[in-house]
Design a protein around this motif. Structure first.
Motif, short mmCIF file in Angstrom:
data_model
loop_
_atom_site.label_atom_id
_atom_site.label_comp_id
_atom_site.label_asym_id
_atom_site.label_seq_id
_atom_site.Cartn_x
_atom_site.Cartn_y
_atom_site.Cartn_z
N ARG A 99 0.87 -1.27 0.01
CA ARG A 99 -0.05 -0.04 0.07
C ARG A 99 0.99 1.08 0.01
O ARG A 99 1.60 1.69 1.00
N ASP A 100 0.85 2.13 -1.04
CA ASP A 100 1.54 3.16 -1.02
C ASP A 100 3.05 3.02 -1.14
O ASP A 100 3.82 3.85 -0.35
N GLY A 101 3.33 1.78 -1.51
CA GLY A 101 5.03 1.62 -1.75
C GLY A 101 5.53 0.79 -0.47
O GLY A 101 6.63 0.68 -0.45
N VAL A 102 4.76 0.60 0.48
CA VAL A 102 5.19 -0.23 1.68
C VAL A 102 4.05 -1.28 2.13
O VAL A 102 3.09 -1.40 1.71
N LEU A 103 4.70 -2.03 2.54
CA LEU A 103 3.84 -3.21 3.26
C LEU A 103 2.91 -2.83 4.50
O LEU A 103 3.38 -2.42 5.50
N ALA A 104 1.58 -3.19 4.24
CA ALA A 104 0.59 -2.77 5.39
C ALA A 104 -0.05 -3.83 5.91
O ALA A 104 -0.42 -4.73 5.01
N GLU A 105 -0.41 -3.96 7.23
CA GLU A 105 -1.36 -4.87 7.63
C GLU A 105 -2.67 -4.78 6.91
O GLU A 105 -3.18 -3.59 7.12
N VAL A 106 -3.39 -5.86 6.82
CA VAL A 106 -4.90 -6.01 6.59
C VAL A 106 -5.55 -6.59 7.82
O VAL A 106 -4.89 -7.32 8.35
#
Length: 179
Positions: free
Chosen positions: A22-29
């Protein structure tokens, strides 16, 4: 897959990654923890209808203690308190924080017991009694943040969802709170 918790072996299945770009970084879902109906059943009946949600959530299905492919354990431990404790211990062992808990039929009773015992642990929950075929009624076109936007959804849903299975009630009381 299997995980040992509270002196039993729980079977579980996962769809969707826990981290997404997300937006170039890994984000938790968010994690959607699914508790099946029964007792005496497993998660297979609720898996296929929910798979499309893996686009936005990490889905985790658990076979309750004494059900499906999970360990049978001593029947003296087949209690709502124990099943609720198993859900919490399962989440703790896998590092699942603030799951959205979906309980179908008997799984809804377990979800309510879990929510009552550990209200601070879940992000949200809802229960759905399906006495007929058509579990696709769970799938609604609400936005992925719908559950997070309604932290008291379980109170609004529990009475109605357990008393009726009409599509108008599903649309009014369940869909607005589901992911």
């Amino acid at each position: 897959m299997y995980l040992n918790v509270n002196d039993t072996r729980l079977f579980f299945d996962v769809a969707g990654p826990g981290l997404r770009p997300r937006d170039g970084v890994l984000a938790e879902v968010p994690t959607l923890l699914v508790l099946h109906g029964g007792p005496g059943s497993d998660h297979s009946a609720v898996k296929a209808p929910l798979l499309p949600l893996a686009e936005h959530y990490q889905l985790v299905w658990i076979d309750h203690r004494g059900n499906g492919r999970s360990g049978q354990s001593d029947p003296v431990h087949w209690t709502l308190a124990q099943w609720a404790n198993d859900v919490r211990a399962f989440c703790d062992a896998l590092g699942i924080v603030k799951p959205i808990v979906l309980g179908q039929s008997f799984g809804g009773v377990v979800a309510q017991a879990y929510g009552a015992r550990y209200p601070e642990h879940q992000a949200n929950s809802f229960c759905r009694r399906l006495a007929r075929a058509g579990t696709s009624s769970w799938l609604c076109s609400a936005s992925p943040s719908a559950a997070a936007a309604r932290p008291n959804a379980s109170r609004a849903i529990s009475g109605v969802a357990w008393s009726t299975t009409t599509s108008s009630h599903t649309a009014r009381y369940v869909c607005p709170y589901t992911p």
